[in-house]
Design a protein around this motif. Structure first.
Motif, PDB file in Angstrom:
ATOM      1  N   CYS A   5     -14.531  -1.009  -5.416  1.00  0.00           N
ATOM      2  CA  CYS A   5     -15.318  -0.737  -6.567  1.00  0.00           C
ATOM      3  C   CYS A   5     -16.841  -0.143  -5.841  1.00  0.00           C
ATOM      4  CB  CYS A   5     -15.329  -1.718  -7.570  1.00  0.00           C
ATOM      5  SG  CYS A   5     -13.856  -2.259  -8.082  1.00  0.00           S
ATOM      6  N   THR A   6     -16.795   0.090  -4.883  1.00  0.00           N
ATOM      7  CA  THR A   6     -18.202   0.482  -4.199  1.00  0.00           C
ATOM      8  C   THR A   6     -18.703   1.831  -4.296  1.00  0.00           C
ATOM      9  OG1 THR A   6     -17.257   0.925  -1.909  1.00  0.00           O
ATOM     10  CG2 THR A   6     -17.873  -1.437  -2.429  1.00  0.00           C
ATOM     11  N   ALA A   7     -19.868   2.148  -4.317  1.00  0.00           N
ATOM     12  CA  ALA A   7     -20.130   3.647  -4.359  1.00  0.00           C
ATOM     13  C   ALA A   7     -19.362   4.416  -3.157  1.00  0.00           C
ATOM     14  CB  ALA A   7     -21.845   3.650  -3.749  1.00  0.00           C
ATOM     15  N   GLY A   8     -18.914   5.521  -3.851  1.00  0.00           N
ATOM     16  CA  GLY A   8     -18.030   6.133  -2.739  1.00  0.00           C
ATOM     17  C   GLY A   8     -18.463   6.576  -1.434  1.00  0.00           C
ATOM     18  N   ALA A  10     -20.529   4.920   0.160  1.00  0.00           N
ATOM     19  CA  ALA A  10     -20.644   3.749   1.153  1.00  0.00           C
ATOM     20  C   ALA A  10     -19.272   2.852   1.363  1.00  0.00           C
ATOM     21  CB  ALA A  10     -21.519   2.761   0.443  1.00  0.00           C
ATOM     22  N   ALA A  14     -18.780  -0.135   3.611  1.00  0.00           N
ATOM     23  CA  ALA A  14     -18.436  -1.780   2.946  1.00  0.00           C
ATOM     24  C   ALA A  14     -17.115  -2.278   3.340  1.00  0.00           C
ATOM     25  CB  ALA A  14     -18.491  -1.271   1.183  1.00  0.00           C
ATOM     26  N   VAL A  31     -10.800   2.864  -6.654  1.00  0.00           N
ATOM     27  CA  VAL A  31     -11.387   3.393  -8.077  1.00  0.00           C
ATOM     28  C   VAL A  31     -12.539   4.298  -7.690  1.00  0.00           C
ATOM     29  CG1 VAL A  31     -10.216   1.639  -9.102  1.00  0.00           C
ATOM     30  CG2 VAL A  31     -13.108   1.457  -9.013  1.00  0.00           C
ATOM     31  N   ALA A  32     -12.971   4.119  -6.348  1.00  0.00           N
ATOM     32  CA  ALA A  32     -14.505   4.986  -6.125  1.00  0.00           C
ATOM     33  C   ALA A  32     -14.047   6.473  -5.985  1.00  0.00           C
ATOM     34  CB  ALA A  32     -14.586   4.272  -4.888  1.00  0.00           C
ATOM     35  N   ASN A  33     -15.469   7.013  -6.222  1.00  0.00           N
ATOM     36  CA  ASN A  33     -15.497   8.374  -6.332  1.00  0.00           C
ATOM     37  C   ASN A  33     -16.784   8.791  -5.478  1.00  0.00           C
ATOM     38  OD1 ASN A  33     -13.591   9.459  -8.251  1.00  0.00           O
ATOM     39  ND2 ASN A  33     -14.761   8.507  -9.770  1.00  0.00           N
ATOM     40  N   VAL A  73     -11.255   7.532 -15.170  1.00  0.00           N
ATOM     41  CA  VAL A  73     -11.907   7.180 -16.577  1.00  0.00           C
ATOM     42  C   VAL A  73     -12.923   6.189 -16.359  1.00  0.00           C
ATOM     43  CG1 VAL A  73      -9.644   7.260 -17.719  1.00  0.00           C
ATOM     44  CG2 VAL A  73     -10.034   5.356 -16.372  1.00  0.00           C
ATOM     45  N   ASN A  74     -13.955   6.121 -17.308  1.00  0.00           N
ATOM     46  CA  ASN A  74     -14.775   5.142 -17.371  1.00  0.00           C
ATOM     47  C   ASN A  74     -14.378   3.693 -17.117  1.00  0.00           C
ATOM     48  OD1 ASN A  74     -16.614   3.510 -19.670  1.00  0.00           O
ATOM     49  ND2 ASN A  74     -17.805   4.498 -18.241  1.00  0.00           N
ATOM     50  N   ALA A  75     -15.402   2.868 -16.645  1.00  0.00           N
ATOM     51  CA  ALA A  75     -14.934   1.370 -16.351  1.00  0.00           C
ATOM     52  C   ALA A  75     -14.428   0.685 -17.609  1.00  0.00           C
ATOM     53  CB  ALA A  75     -16.250   0.734 -15.927  1.00  0.00           C
ATOM     54  N   MET A  78     -10.667   2.027 -18.268  1.00  0.00           N
ATOM     55  CA  MET A  78      -9.992   1.555 -17.200  1.00  0.00           C
ATOM     56  C   MET A  78      -9.064   0.283 -17.651  1.00  0.00           C
ATOM     57  SD  MET A  78     -12.191   1.344 -13.484  1.00  0.00           S
ATOM     58  CE  MET A  78     -12.918   2.805 -12.925  1.00  0.00           C
TER      59      MET A  78
END
Ligand SMILES: NC(=O)c1ccc[n+]([C@@H]2O[C@H](COP(=O)([O-])OP(=O)(O)OC[C@H]3O[C@@H](n4cnc5c(N)ncnc54)[C@H](OP(=O)(O)O)[C@@H]3O)[C@@H](O)[C@H]2O)c1
Length: 153
Positions: A5-8, A10, A14, A31-33, A73-75, A78
């Motif tokens: 769930c980190t910024a895609g 990074a 990570a 789930v990252a983008n 989808v939004n968190a 989800m």
């Protein structure tokens, strides 16, 4: 099961900070983008076309069993798909069938009914590729509580 769930932008860095044995054989639900917000809105995709973040993670961490899912989808949606009325879709893809089965169980426990398996991890090119449309729709609709629906002929 692990979740990315980190910024895609990074995510590789990570996950590289985790001990190799912590990824070994683990199902990794990504789930990252790969969105770059550094130039403001709307964000741009840093990986697209003939590659994806999901594939990048599977290549970089071959000991993990990467499953791409939920990134469209939004968190809130989800984990609570009933926030959006009617039937609507969530996608899965990944190279490991058993790993996808584990993720599917998780999604069903959240209430997801329409779960479409797009095949191997290269399906992430498509699910990440819709993000520019998703971001645009959020602006037009004024909410993140929406999703796509598939209608078959
Ligand atoms: N929010 C949603 O509704 C939603 C929906 C679909 C997909 N996603 C995807 O899910 C991911 C997380 O979304 P978010 O909304 O929670 O984003 P966010 O609020 O921007 O959080 C990003 C996370 O990444 C971590 N991070 C950034 N650089 C890192 C690094 N170098 N090493 C370790 N951790 C690092 C941040 O940790 P620090 O706080 O410690 O910096 C933070 O926990 C993104 O890839 C996003 O595209 C989000």
């Amino acid at each position: 099961m692990l979740l990315n769930c980190t910024a895609g932008v990074a995510s590789v860095e990570a996950l590289a900070s985790a001990a190799a044995e912590d990824l070994d054989g683990k199902v990794l639900l990504d789930v990252a983008n790969p969105l770059d917000f550094s130039h403001g809105m709307p964000p741009t995709l840093t990986i697209a076309g003939d590659d994806s973040l999901g594939e990048t993670l599977q290549r970089t961490f071959p000991q993990a069993r990467v499953v791409k899912g939920l990134n469209t989808v939004n968190a809130h949606v989800m984990v609570d798909p009933a926030r959006v009325p009617g039937e609507h879709v969530v996608y899965l893809c990944g190279n490991d069938e058993a790993a996808k089965g584990r993720v599917e169980e998780l999604l069903r426990s959240f209430g997801w009914r329409e779960i479409v398996d797009l095949g191997d991890i290269s399906g992430a090119r498509g699910t990440e590729g819709v993000l520019p449309l998703w971001v645009r729709l959020m602006g037009v609709l004024g909410t993140a509580d929406f999703n796509f629906q598939i209608r078959r002929a």
